[in-house]
Write a protein that holds these residues in place. Structure first.
Motif, PDB file in Angstrom:
ATOM      1  N   ASN A   9       0.820  -1.210   0.000  1.00 47.12           N
ATOM      2  CA  ASN A   9       0.000   0.000   0.000  1.00 47.12           C
ATOM      3  C   ASN A   9       0.855   1.262   0.000  1.00 47.12           C
ATOM      4  OD1 ASN A   9      -2.698  -0.760  -0.347  1.00 47.12           O
ATOM      5  ND2 ASN A   9      -2.865  -1.398   1.784  1.00 47.12           N
ATOM      6  N   ASP A  10       1.991   1.215   0.682  1.00 47.86           N
ATOM      7  CA  ASP A  10       2.923   2.348   0.616  1.00 47.86           C
ATOM      8  C   ASP A  10       3.410   2.550  -0.825  1.00 47.86           C
ATOM      9  OD1 ASP A  10       2.715   2.794   3.344  1.00 47.86           O
ATOM     10  OD2 ASP A  10       4.614   1.805   3.838  1.00 47.86           O
ATOM     11  N   LEU A  11       3.729   1.449  -1.492  1.00 47.22           N
ATOM     12  CA  LEU A  11       4.174   1.539  -2.889  1.00 47.22           C
ATOM     13  C   LEU A  11       3.049   2.049  -3.793  1.00 47.22           C
ATOM     14  CD1 LEU A  11       6.352  -1.689  -3.272  1.00 47.22           C
ATOM     15  CD2 LEU A  11       7.120   0.682  -2.934  1.00 47.22           C
ATOM     16  N   ILE A  12       1.816   1.650  -3.494  1.00 48.07           N
ATOM     17  CA  ILE A  12       0.677   2.155  -4.267  1.00 48.07           C
ATOM     18  C   ILE A  12       0.588   3.672  -4.119  1.00 48.07           C
ATOM     19  CG2 ILE A  12      -1.863   2.248  -4.363  1.00 48.07           C
ATOM     20  CD1 ILE A  12      -1.790  -0.817  -3.737  1.00 48.07           C
ATOM     21  N   GLU A  13       0.707   4.169  -2.887  1.00 51.94           N
ATOM     22  CA  GLU A  13       0.630   5.619  -2.669  1.00 51.94           C
ATOM     23  C   GLU A  13       1.769   6.347  -3.382  1.00 51.94           C
ATOM     24  OE1 GLU A  13       0.470   6.310   1.547  1.00 51.94           O
ATOM     25  OE2 GLU A  13      -1.686   5.927   1.619  1.00 51.94           O
ATOM     26  N   VAL A  14       2.977   5.835  -3.248  1.00 55.76           N
ATOM     27  CA  VAL A  14       4.132   6.458  -3.897  1.00 55.76           C
ATOM     28  C   VAL A  14       3.973   6.415  -5.417  1.00 55.76           C
ATOM     29  CG1 VAL A  14       6.611   6.135  -4.348  1.00 55.76           C
ATOM     30  CG2 VAL A  14       5.755   6.106  -2.005  1.00 55.76           C
ATOM     31  N   SER A  15       3.482   5.295  -5.921  1.00 54.36           N
ATOM     32  CA  SER A  15       3.297   5.161  -7.366  1.00 54.36           C
ATOM     33  C   SER A  15       2.188   6.079  -7.867  1.00 54.36           C
ATOM     34  CB  SER A  15       3.000   3.704  -7.734  1.00 54.36           C
ATOM     35  OG  SER A  15       4.134   2.901  -7.436  1.00 54.36           O
ATOM     36  N   ARG A  16       1.121   6.206  -7.103  1.00 57.71           N
ATOM     37  CA  ARG A  16       0.074   7.161  -7.490  1.00 57.71           C
ATOM     38  C   ARG A  16       0.650   8.584  -7.508  1.00 57.71           C
ATOM     39  NH1 ARG A  16      -5.282   5.827  -7.790  1.00 57.71           N
ATOM     40  NH2 ARG A  16      -5.880   3.800  -6.999  1.00 57.71           N
ATOM     41  N   ASP A  17       1.501   8.882  -6.527  1.00 52.28           N
ATOM     42  CA  ASP A  17       2.186  10.182  -6.532  1.00 52.28           C
ATOM     43  C   ASP A  17       2.955  10.359  -7.831  1.00 52.28           C
ATOM     44  OD1 ASP A  17       1.300  10.698  -3.940  1.00 52.28           O
ATOM     45  OD2 ASP A  17       3.210  10.166  -3.001  1.00 52.28           O
ATOM     46  N   GLY A  18       3.671   9.306  -8.256  1.00 53.64           N
ATOM     47  CA  GLY A  18       4.434   9.370  -9.493  1.00 53.64           C
ATOM     48  C   GLY A  18       3.545   9.535 -10.708  1.00 53.64           C
ATOM     49  N   GLU A  19       2.456   8.784 -10.727  1.00 54.56           N
ATOM     50  CA  GLU A  19       1.499   8.891 -11.836  1.00 54.56           C
ATOM     51  C   GLU A  19       0.989  10.332 -11.952  1.00 54.56           C
ATOM     52  OE1 GLU A  19      -2.972   7.232 -12.958  1.00 54.56           O
ATOM     53  OE2 GLU A  19      -1.933   6.423 -11.210  1.00 54.56           O
ATOM     54  N   GLU A  20       0.559  10.885 -10.830  1.00 53.04           N
ATOM     55  CA  GLU A  20       0.051  12.261 -10.821  1.00 53.04           C
ATOM     56  C   GLU A  20       1.172  13.268 -11.085  1.00 53.04           C
ATOM     57  OE1 GLU A  20      -3.130  13.257 -10.645  1.00 53.04           O
ATOM     58  OE2 GLU A  20      -3.679  11.135 -10.680  1.00 53.04           O
ATOM     59  N   GLY A  21       2.358  12.990 -10.549  1.00 49.13           N
ATOM     60  CA  GLY A  21       3.493  13.881 -10.748  1.00 49.13           C
ATOM     61  C   GLY A  21       3.902  13.961 -12.211  1.00 49.13           C
ATOM     62  N   PHE A  22       3.949  12.805 -12.883  1.00 46.03           N
ATOM     63  CA  PHE A  22       4.279  12.811 -14.310  1.00 46.03           C
ATOM     64  C   PHE A  22       3.200  13.548 -15.106  1.00 46.03           C
ATOM     65  CE2 PHE A  22       7.169   9.015 -13.665  1.00 46.03           C
ATOM     66  CZ  PHE A  22       8.322   9.665 -14.071  1.00 46.03           C
ATOM     67  N   GLU A  78       2.405   4.321 -17.636  1.00 42.78           N
ATOM     68  CA  GLU A  78       3.145   3.128 -17.197  1.00 42.78           C
ATOM     69  C   GLU A  78       3.063   2.957 -15.684  1.00 42.78           C
ATOM     70  OE1 GLU A  78       7.078   3.711 -18.773  1.00 42.78           O
ATOM     71  OE2 GLU A  78       6.397   3.416 -20.835  1.00 42.78           O
ATOM     72  N   VAL A  79       3.167   4.054 -14.956  1.00 37.74           N
ATOM     73  CA  VAL A  79       3.082   3.982 -13.504  1.00 37.74           C
ATOM     74  C   VAL A  79       1.664   3.589 -13.087  1.00 37.74           C
ATOM     75  CG1 VAL A  79       3.318   5.282 -11.353  1.00 37.74           C
ATOM     76  CG2 VAL A  79       5.025   5.562 -13.156  1.00 37.74           C
ATOM     77  N   ALA A  80       0.647   4.065 -13.817  1.00 42.04           N
ATOM     78  CA  ALA A  80      -0.736   3.671 -13.524  1.00 42.04           C
ATOM     79  C   ALA A  80      -0.901   2.154 -13.649  1.00 42.04           C
ATOM     80  CB  ALA A  80      -1.700   4.398 -14.461  1.00 42.04           C
ATOM     81  N   ALA A  81      -0.254   1.565 -14.641  1.00 43.53           N
ATOM     82  CA  ALA A  81      -0.314   0.106 -14.804  1.00 43.53           C
ATOM     83  C   ALA A  81       0.360  -0.598 -13.622  1.00 43.53           C
ATOM     84  CB  ALA A  81       0.339  -0.307 -16.121  1.00 43.53           C
ATOM     85  N   SER A  82       1.452  -0.020 -13.132  1.00 38.22           N
ATOM     86  CA  SER A  82       2.128  -0.583 -11.952  1.00 38.22           C
ATOM     87  C   SER A  82       1.216  -0.528 -10.736  1.00 38.22           C
ATOM     88  CB  SER A  82       3.422   0.169 -11.666  1.00 38.22           C
ATOM     89  OG  SER A  82       4.341  -0.016 -12.710  1.00 38.22           O
ATOM     90  N   VAL A  83       0.494   0.575 -10.588  1.00 34.78           N
ATOM     91  CA  VAL A  83      -0.441   0.717  -9.464  1.00 34.78           C
ATOM     92  C   VAL A  83      -1.483  -0.404  -9.529  1.00 34.78           C
ATOM     93  CG1 VAL A  83      -2.318   2.148  -8.530  1.00 34.78           C
ATOM     94  CG2 VAL A  83      -0.121   3.194  -9.115  1.00 34.78           C
ATOM     95  N   GLN A  84      -2.033  -0.637 -10.713  1.00 31.22           N
ATOM     96  CA  GLN A  84      -3.042  -1.689 -10.855  1.00 31.22           C
ATOM     97  C   GLN A  84      -2.482  -3.055 -10.479  1.00 31.22           C
ATOM     98  OE1 GLN A  84      -4.548  -1.279 -14.848  1.00 31.22           O
ATOM     99  NE2 GLN A  84      -5.851   0.446 -14.292  1.00 31.22           N
ATOM    100  N   GLU A  85      -1.250  -3.301 -10.866  1.00 34.46           N
ATOM    101  CA  GLU A  85      -0.628  -4.585 -10.523  1.00 34.46           C
ATOM    102  C   GLU A  85      -0.464  -4.713  -9.007  1.00 34.46           C
ATOM    103  OE1 GLU A  85       2.987  -7.326 -12.204  1.00 34.46           O
ATOM    104  OE2 GLU A  85       3.354  -5.161 -12.095  1.00 34.46           O
ATOM    105  N   LEU A  86      -0.012  -3.645  -8.358  1.00 33.22           N
ATOM    106  CA  LEU A  86       0.139  -3.665  -6.896  1.00 33.22           C
ATOM    107  C   LEU A  86      -1.214  -3.843  -6.204  1.00 33.22           C
ATOM    108  CD1 LEU A  86       2.732  -0.767  -6.503  1.00 33.22           C
ATOM    109  CD2 LEU A  86       3.177  -3.218  -6.172  1.00 33.22           C
TER     110      LEU A  86
END
Length: 155
Positions: A12-25, A47-55
Motif C-alpha cells: 500500500n505504501d508503494l501504491i501511494e508512492v506510485s500514485r504520486d508518481g502517476e500524478e506527478g508525471f 506506465e506507472v498507472a499500470a504498476s499501481v493496478q498490478e500492486l
C-alpha cells in the motif's frame, strides 16, 4: 518472513508512492511546452498507472484493501511543481528538477520494499517495478542534465 499485514502495508505504501508518481508525471506534462517531453511524461504516467493496478491486484490477492489515494507528501510535491513553474523563467528545467526529486522518493520506497523478506511472487513484482523506477529516475535525470546544460549555454 514478514507477516501478511506487513507486506500488505508495504504494498500500500508503494501504491501511494506510485500514485504520486502517476500524478506527478501528469502534472509535469501539463507544465512543459515541449511536445516530446510532454509525451514522455504522459507515457510515464500511464506506465506507472499500470504498476499501481498490478500492486492493487497483489494486495487484493492477499485479502487486503488497496490504498485509494496519493500520499500527502505527493500532493504537496505536485503543488510545489505548479508554484515553482509559475515563479521561474525556465519551465522545463524546473519541472525536470522537481520530477527527479519525486522519482528519488519512489526509488527509495522501492529499494526499501525490495530489501524486505517478502513472498517470492510479491518480491518478483516489487523488484521488477524497482527496475522501472530506476529507469524512470535515470531518464528524468538525463533530461534534466541536458536541460541544465542548455540553460547554462544560454546564460
Amino acid at each position: 518472513m514478514t507477516d501478511r499485514d506487513d507486506f500488505i502495508a508495504t504494498l500500500n505504501d508503494l501504491i501511494e508512492v506510485s500514485r504520486d508518481g502517476e500524478e506527478g508525471f501528469r502534472a509535469s506534462a501539463e507544465n512543459v511546452d515541449h511536445p516530446q517531453l510532454k509525451a514522455f511524461f504522459m507515457r510515464r504516467s500511464q506506465e506507472v498507472a499500470a504498476s499501481v493496478q498490478e500492486l492493487q491486484g497483489l494486495v487484493r490477492s492477499q485479502g487486503g484493501e488497496p490504498a485509494a489515494s496519493t500520499s500527502l507528501g505527493g500532493a504537496l510535491h505536485r503543488h510545489w511543481i505548479d508554484l515553482k513553474t509559475a515563479l521561474t523563467s525556465n519551465n522545463t528545467l524546473s519541472v525536470l528538477n522537481e520530477t527527479e526529486r519525486g522519482e528519488d522518493v519512489a526509488l527509495k520506497a522501492y529499494q526499501e520494499a525490495a530489501e524486505m523478506d517478502l513472498p517470492t511472487h510479491i518480491r518478483t513484482v516489487v523488484v521488477r517495478q524497482l527496475e522501472g523506477a530506476k529507469r524512470n529516475h535515470d531518464e528524468v535525470k538525463k533530461l534534466r542534465d541536458a536541460a541544465q546544460a542548455e540553460a547554462d549555454a544560454h546564460s
